[in-house]
Design a protein around this motif. Structure first.
Motif, PDB file in Angstrom:
ATOM      1  N   ALA A 224      42.631  21.739   3.359  1.00 17.35           N
ATOM      2  CA  ALA A 224      41.774  21.747   2.173  1.00 17.35           C
ATOM      3  C   ALA A 224      40.563  20.864   2.423  1.00 17.35           C
ATOM      4  CB  ALA A 224      42.541  21.247   0.950  1.00 17.35           C
ATOM      5  N   TYR A 225      39.538  21.045   1.569  1.00 16.60           N
ATOM      6  CA  TYR A 225      38.364  20.175   1.662  1.00 16.60           C
ATOM      7  C   TYR A 225      37.726  20.013   0.291  1.00 16.60           C
ATOM      8  CZ  TYR A 225      35.230  24.274   1.496  1.00 16.60           C
ATOM      9  OH  TYR A 225      34.552  25.403   1.115  1.00 16.60           O
ATOM     10  N   THR A 226      36.929  18.978   0.165  1.00 19.69           N
ATOM     11  CA  THR A 226      36.208  18.660  -1.058  1.00 19.69           C
ATOM     12  C   THR A 226      35.033  17.757  -0.709  1.00 19.69           C
ATOM     13  OG1 THR A 226      36.456  17.791  -3.322  1.00 19.69           O
ATOM     14  CG2 THR A 226      37.586  16.595  -1.591  1.00 19.69           C
ATOM     15  N   PRO A 227      33.928  17.799  -1.493  1.00 22.09           N
ATOM     16  CA  PRO A 227      33.587  18.754  -2.547  1.00 22.09           C
ATOM     17  C   PRO A 227      33.157  20.095  -1.958  1.00 22.09           C
ATOM     18  CG  PRO A 227      31.772  17.224  -2.221  1.00 22.09           C
ATOM     19  CD  PRO A 227      32.887  16.747  -1.324  1.00 22.09           C
ATOM     20  N   LEU A 228      32.749  21.020  -2.828  1.00 24.66           N
ATOM     21  CA  LEU A 228      32.385  22.374  -2.413  1.00 24.66           C
ATOM     22  C   LEU A 228      30.884  22.560  -2.576  1.00 24.66           C
ATOM     23  CD1 LEU A 228      35.260  24.307  -4.241  1.00 24.66           C
ATOM     24  CD2 LEU A 228      35.303  23.173  -2.009  1.00 24.66           C
ATOM     25  N   PRO A 229      30.124  22.510  -1.481  1.00 24.29           N
ATOM     26  CA  PRO A 229      28.667  22.570  -1.602  1.00 24.29           C
ATOM     27  C   PRO A 229      28.152  23.888  -2.139  1.00 24.29           C
ATOM     28  CG  PRO A 229      29.336  22.685   0.705  1.00 24.29           C
ATOM     29  CD  PRO A 229      30.567  22.349  -0.082  1.00 24.29           C
ATOM     30  N   TRP A 230      28.971  24.932  -2.064  1.00 25.15           N
ATOM     31  CA  TRP A 230      28.539  26.255  -2.492  1.00 25.15           C
ATOM     32  C   TRP A 230      28.916  26.576  -3.930  1.00 25.15           C
ATOM     33  CZ3 TRP A 230      33.024  28.581  -3.858  1.00 25.15           C
ATOM     34  CH2 TRP A 230      34.197  28.124  -3.223  1.00 25.15           C
ATOM     35  N   ALA A 231      29.729  25.742  -4.560  1.00 28.59           N
ATOM     36  CA  ALA A 231      30.204  26.042  -5.915  1.00 28.59           C
ATOM     37  C   ALA A 231      29.077  25.865  -6.935  1.00 28.59           C
ATOM     38  CB  ALA A 231      31.373  25.133  -6.275  1.00 28.59           C
ATOM     39  N   PRO A 232      29.099  26.620  -8.020  1.00 27.24           N
ATOM     40  CA  PRO A 232      28.091  26.443  -9.078  1.00 27.24           C
ATOM     41  C   PRO A 232      28.081  25.001  -9.582  1.00 27.24           C
ATOM     42  CG  PRO A 232      29.365  28.440  -9.469  1.00 27.24           C
ATOM     43  CD  PRO A 232      30.040  27.721  -8.342  1.00 27.24           C
ATOM     44  N   THR A 233      26.896  24.480  -9.812  1.00 21.87           N
ATOM     45  CA  THR A 233      26.783  23.074 -10.214  1.00 21.87           C
ATOM     46  C   THR A 233      27.417  22.798 -11.572  1.00 21.87           C
ATOM     47  OG1 THR A 233      24.574  23.543 -11.100  1.00 21.87           O
ATOM     48  CG2 THR A 233      24.705  22.655  -8.854  1.00 21.87           C
ATOM     49  N   ASP A 234      27.539  23.828 -12.411  1.00 18.24           N
ATOM     50  CA  ASP A 234      28.129  23.622 -13.746  1.00 18.24           C
ATOM     51  C   ASP A 234      29.581  24.069 -13.801  1.00 18.24           C
ATOM     52  OD1 ASP A 234      27.729  26.344 -13.509  1.00 18.24           O
ATOM     53  OD2 ASP A 234      26.924  26.606 -15.541  1.00 18.24           O
ATOM     54  N   LEU A 235      30.219  24.253 -12.647  1.00 15.75           N
ATOM     55  CA  LEU A 235      31.582  24.792 -12.635  1.00 15.75           C
ATOM     56  C   LEU A 235      32.558  23.900 -13.397  1.00 15.75           C
ATOM     57  CD1 LEU A 235      33.628  26.879 -11.634  1.00 15.75           C
ATOM     58  CD2 LEU A 235      33.917  25.471  -9.574  1.00 15.75           C
ATOM     59  N   VAL A 236      32.533  22.595 -13.136  1.00 15.28           N
ATOM     60  CA  VAL A 236      33.483  21.693 -13.781  1.00 15.28           C
ATOM     61  C   VAL A 236      33.273  21.696 -15.295  1.00 15.28           C
ATOM     62  CG1 VAL A 236      34.219  19.292 -14.003  1.00 15.28           C
ATOM     63  CG2 VAL A 236      33.756  20.250 -11.739  1.00 15.28           C
ATOM     64  N   GLU A 237      32.035  21.651 -15.715  1.00 15.21           N
ATOM     65  CA  GLU A 237      31.725  21.658 -17.146  1.00 15.21           C
ATOM     66  C   GLU A 237      32.203  22.960 -17.794  1.00 15.21           C
ATOM     67  OE1 GLU A 237      27.826  21.625 -20.111  1.00 15.21           O
ATOM     68  OE2 GLU A 237      27.596  21.150 -17.982  1.00 15.21           O
ATOM     69  N   GLN A 238      31.952  24.096 -17.129  1.00 14.36           N
ATOM     70  CA  GLN A 238      32.334  25.386 -17.689  1.00 14.36           C
ATOM     71  C   GLN A 238      33.848  25.527 -17.787  1.00 14.36           C
ATOM     72  OE1 GLN A 238      30.899  28.785 -15.475  1.00 14.36           O
ATOM     73  NE2 GLN A 238      31.715  30.266 -16.938  1.00 14.36           N
ATOM     74  N   VAL A 239      34.567  25.138 -16.742  1.00 18.57           N
ATOM     75  CA  VAL A 239      36.027  25.265 -16.756  1.00 18.57           C
ATOM     76  C   VAL A 239      36.639  24.289 -17.752  1.00 18.57           C
ATOM     77  CG1 VAL A 239      38.114  25.043 -15.353  1.00 18.57           C
ATOM     78  CG2 VAL A 239      36.083  26.141 -14.399  1.00 18.57           C
ATOM     79  N   SER A 240      36.054  23.102 -17.877  1.00 11.55           N
ATOM     80  CA  SER A 240      36.540  22.148 -18.871  1.00 11.55           C
ATOM     81  C   SER A 240      36.422  22.737 -20.275  1.00 11.55           C
ATOM     82  CB  SER A 240      35.752  20.842 -18.779  1.00 11.55           C
ATOM     83  OG  SER A 240      35.961  20.200 -17.541  1.00 11.55           O
ATOM     84  N   ARG A 241      35.316  23.407 -20.528  1.00 16.58           N
ATOM     85  CA  ARG A 241      35.044  23.961 -21.858  1.00 16.58           C
ATOM     86  C   ARG A 241      35.846  25.230 -22.126  1.00 16.58           C
ATOM     87  NH1 ARG A 241      30.159  24.720 -20.935  1.00 16.58           N
ATOM     88  NH2 ARG A 241      30.160  26.966 -20.538  1.00 16.58           N
ATOM     89  N   GLU A 242      35.951  26.122 -21.138  1.00 14.05           N
ATOM     90  CA  GLU A 242      36.527  27.444 -21.367  1.00 14.05           C
ATOM     91  C   GLU A 242      38.015  27.530 -21.037  1.00 14.05           C
ATOM     92  OE1 GLU A 242      34.225  30.296 -19.189  1.00 14.05           O
ATOM     93  OE2 GLU A 242      32.375  29.867 -20.287  1.00 14.05           O
ATOM     94  N   VAL A 243      38.525  26.574 -20.256  1.00 12.83           N
ATOM     95  CA  VAL A 243      39.912  26.657 -19.814  1.00 12.83           C
ATOM     96  C   VAL A 243      40.726  25.439 -20.251  1.00 12.83           C
ATOM     97  CG1 VAL A 243      41.457  26.792 -17.819  1.00 12.83           C
ATOM     98  CG2 VAL A 243      39.312  28.097 -17.829  1.00 12.83           C
TER      99      VAL A 243
END
Length: 441
Positions: A224-243
């Motif tokens: 595994a690896y982290t962080p993900l340079p290719w992931a959408p910049t608002d991914l954490v915010e969106q998943v926090s809100r929607e999931v």
């Protein structure tokens, strides 16, 4: 505080190591632990799924906080028993742990909460399985409804293989969940929850298939690896809100508040992030690189979550800059029956002491005190760097010093993302990086 961590694998080694860096921790115990945790904590034997035995040990060591690593003790109600004894416990109770203990229950919660996920059917016989496979078509996604140690899911275009996996689950007394395949890169997002609030960690990606290029059968994870340079910049915010937020609200509505670690497995589809699965504990092997970068004192966060109040961490969790990569060294025969008892050399640091970037997952000491393999996934070699390429190089260099007869590893952990590191700038996300085609635990 005095902390007791339950578990014996790489995840628990990484958790205990991060807890040991918390300045408020004066005494650290791990049960049953492994030779890696023994280098900085006190190991104890315990039957992990026996609530009374765990409570007795927690009282014996004077634990102020118990941290439950694996899923089986959570489903068995260990966290409930620890809390009933008046000891703070990081981990959900048995009813909330059904989010992982039953795929069908998790789907029910997601539907009620309006969480985006794949359509699915719960099947209790092969006739229902056949109908569901026809309905959704290939690739077929077949999930064991119960706990399966990370290997209860088959994703295949071979209908016969899908039916055979379903048959094995049903013969073991487990229903199966057949669901629509979610096309998109997979991402792991963990969140520390206090029942109403959540503190997300940064996203990570793991590699489930045993072979390079995402080939071969599913495993518990090969790196595994982290962080993900290719992931959408608002991914954490969106998943926090929607999931995450609606899931916590739904669990509260059911009078089963979720306190502990919620693991959200995501597929980044063309329609946006959708949930592949929930787990109720830290994932392995994502935990190893993730916690190696965490700078917020982990034991203090866990205790606040256990007490139902994360408000003091309103600014969120903090991580040091750069990347972390973890590569799993596995035993010959894994993910089938692994060869055990084979000698391991080179796992220590160059000065001969414990190497904090070599995480023990399936190791033991033989009667002569020598380190030997004791499981399928044996060690995780970590690497860190200001670039993903540098972190990969550090991880594989560390791994090259370790010898295990018959041992093997994947050569391509984080490779695609590193090759794309000729950055289109992290502030402007690139197309998602392809990951293994495995919607698995």
């Amino acid at each position: 505080m005095t902390v007791l961590v339950l578990g014996s694998g790489g995840r628990e080694h990484a958790i205990a190591l991060a807890i040991s860096r918390d300045p408020q921790v004066r005494d650290l115990h791990v049960a049953p632990g492994n030779p890696g945790t023994a280098s900085f904590a006190t190991n104890h034997p315990v039957a992990l799924t026996d609530p009374d035995a765990v409570v007795a040990l927690a009282q014996q060591v004077g634990a102020d906080l118990v941290v439950v690593g694996p899923e089986a003790p959570l489903v068995a109600g260990v966290a409930d028993a620890v809390r009933a004894a008046g000891i703070d416990c990081f981990g959900p109770g048995a009813q909330a742990a059904r989010l992982e203990g039953s795929k069908a229950f998790a789907k029910e919660v997601m539907a009620a909460a309006g969480v985006p996920t794949a359509d699915a059917v719960n099947c209790v016989d092969l006739d229902e399985v056949e109908v569901a496979l026809t309905r959704f078509g290939a690739p077929h996604v077949v999930k064991d409804d119960g706990l399966a140690a990370g290997k209860g899911v088959v994703v295949t275009s071979d209908r016969k293989a899908a039916v055979e996996h379903a048959r094995r689950c049903l013969e073991a007394g487990h229903p199966v969940v057949i669901e629509d395949y979610l096309k998109g890169s997979e991402v792991s997002l963990f969140a520390i929850c206090d029942g109403t609030r959540a503190l997300p960690l940064q996203p990570a990606q793991d590699f489930k298939r045993v072979g390079n290029g995402g080939t071969g059968p599913n495993t518990g994870g090969m790196g595994a690896y982290t962080p993900l340079p290719w992931a959408p910049t608002d991914l954490v915010e969106q998943v926090s809100r929607e999931v995450i937020a609606p899931t916590l609200a739904e669990m509260n509505r059911r009078d089963t508040p979720f306190q502990g670690l919620l693991y959200v497995g995501l597929a980044l589809t063309a329609e946006g992030p959708k949930v592949v699965e929930f787990n109720v504990r830290f994932g392995d092997p994502e935990t190893e690189p993730l916690l190696s970068l965490l700078t917020t004192p982990l034991a203090q966060v866990m205790r606040a979550a256990a007490r139902g109040d994360l408000s003091q961490f309103g600014e969120g969790l903090e991580f040091r800059t750069g990347f972390a990569v973890g590569v799993v060294l596995a035993s010959e025969g894994y993910p089938g029956t692994p060869e055990t008892g084979r000698p391991i050399t080179g796992a220590e640091s160059p000065d001969g002491g414990p190497d904090p970037d070599v995480i023990h997952a399936g190791t033991a000491l033989d009667p002569e005190g020598r380190l030997v393999s004791a499981g399928g996934r044996v060690l995780v070699a970590l690497g860190h760097g200001e670039t993903l390429t540098g972190a990969r190089q550090a991880a594989y260099t560390r791994l090259s010093r370790i010898e295990l007869p018959g041992g093997f590893h994947r050569d391509d952990i984080a490779l695609t993302a590193a090759e794309e590191e000729a950055f289109t700038a992290m502030s402007e996300p690139t197309s998602p990086s392809p990951s293994d085609p495995a919607q698995s635990e």
